[in-house]
Enzyme design. Structure first.
Site, mmCIF file in Angstrom:
data_model
loop_
_atom_site.group_PDB
_atom_site.id
_atom_site.type_symbol
_atom_site.label_atom_id
_atom_site.label_comp_id
_atom_site.label_asym_id
_atom_site.label_seq_id
_atom_site.Cartn_x
_atom_site.Cartn_y
_atom_site.Cartn_z
ATOM 1 C CG MET A 179 -40.732 -8.323 11.192
ATOM 2 S SD MET A 179 -42.147 -9.440 11.254
ATOM 3 C CE MET A 179 -43.482 -8.342 10.767
ATOM 4 C CG ASP A 180 -38.408 -5.997 3.957
ATOM 5 O OD1 ASP A 180 -39.298 -6.479 3.220
ATOM 6 O OD2 ASP A 180 -37.732 -5.003 3.648
ATOM 7 C CG LEU A 181 -36.556 -12.832 5.997
ATOM 8 C CD1 LEU A 181 -36.977 -14.149 6.636
ATOM 9 C CD2 LEU A 181 -35.038 -12.738 5.897
ATOM 10 C CB THR A 225 -41.455 -5.439 0.627
ATOM 11 O OG1 THR A 225 -40.202 -4.896 1.075
ATOM 12 C CG2 THR A 225 -41.735 -4.962 -0.793
#
Length: 276
Positions: free
Chosen positions: A133-135, A174
């Site tokens: 969920m934050d690659l 992000t």
């Protein structure tokens, strides 16, 4: 230079909203490590850090591939503050520093090697029931000489065993890297397809050092021909960056794409030819 328990701190690598990262040397082995110090100022942050600790332990047991090796994580309480400590293997840099700050893009073979490793890491996470969920480039660590990469920072992860369905809701990760459905959806969305979109953004950045969109809704608006992309690369990017998540390919499908398989077959035939 200070000493942090069993590690001698040599320099500060970075500082941001989520804490400070130090480089240190293990006093017993002399190995370099990175130490992330996180400020846990609320109960929500403490709970999130504890969940990250559980996920990291789960990934160790699952033997997930291309994941940053975390030596230890713990919460430290003092009379004035509570903080999280993460000790992990040290790498040369992250892809953000390399591709965006230093404005260095990768040649085709290098981009394929790096992206294939990231995809394998994400697939390994998904098999373990974890969605990142934050690659983003900041969370992909790179060894420059070997071009080996490792995914790090599991603070935004969703462990699907804790979910009642295969969907999640709310803002995670992000905002500059959000998939369109995170911004536009009022309801739940498929987190696995969010990781797919992030992989598409990462692949685009590897080649250009820029984002594939210039709007607030993250609808892609680049010209593949103008950028000189091959037909295979353009097709893979289009498949990963679909605005409609139901039309977006999974990480497993991405790994089967011709653009990622080209050099593997080339090396295979060269090796067989030499052996003959």
């Amino acid at each position: 230079i200070t000493t942090h328990q069993n590690y001698k701190v040599t320099q500060q690598l970075g500082e941001g909203g989520q804490g400070t990262v130090l480089q240190a040397k293990a006093e017993s082995s002399g190995d370099l490590v990175a130490i992330k110090l996180s400020e846990l100022t609320t109960e929500v942050l403490i709970h999130s850090f504890m969940e990250e600790m559980r996920i990291v332990e789960h990934l160790k047991k699952s033997k997930a591939k291309n994941i940053c090796e975390v030596h230890e994580m713990k919460i430290r309480h003092t009379s004035t503050a509570t903080g999280g400590i993460t000790v992990m293997k040290s790498y040369d840099c992250d892809l953000f520093t390399h591709a965006i700050e230093n404005r260095k893009t990768f040649r085709k073979a290098s981009a394929q090697k790096i992206f294939r490793q990231v995809c394998k890491g994400v697939k390994s996470l998904h098999r373990a029931g974890v969605v990142h969920m934050d690659l983003k480039p900041e969370n992909i660590l790179l060894d420059i000489d070997t071009q080996k990469v490792a995914i790090c920072d599991f603070g935004s992860c969703v462990w699907m065993k804790n979910q009642r369905t295969n969907e999640v809701s709310g803002l995670r990760g992000t905002k500059e890297y959000y998939a369109p459905e995170i911004i536009e959806s009022e309801y739940c969305y498929d987190p696995f397809k969010v990781d797919s979109f992030s992989l598409g953004v990462l692949l685009f950045i590897l080649h250009t050092g820029a984002f594939p969109y210039s709007n607030n809704y993250h609808r892609c608006n680049y010209d593949a021909k103008e950028l000189g992309f091959s037909s295979e690369l353009a097709n893979l990017l289009e498949a990963l960056l679909q605005a409609d998540p139901s039309e977006r390919i999974s990480v497993s499908e991405a790994l089967k794409h011709p653009w990622l398989r080209q050099n593997r077959f080339k090396r295979y035939f060269v090796r067989v030819k030499k052996a003959m």
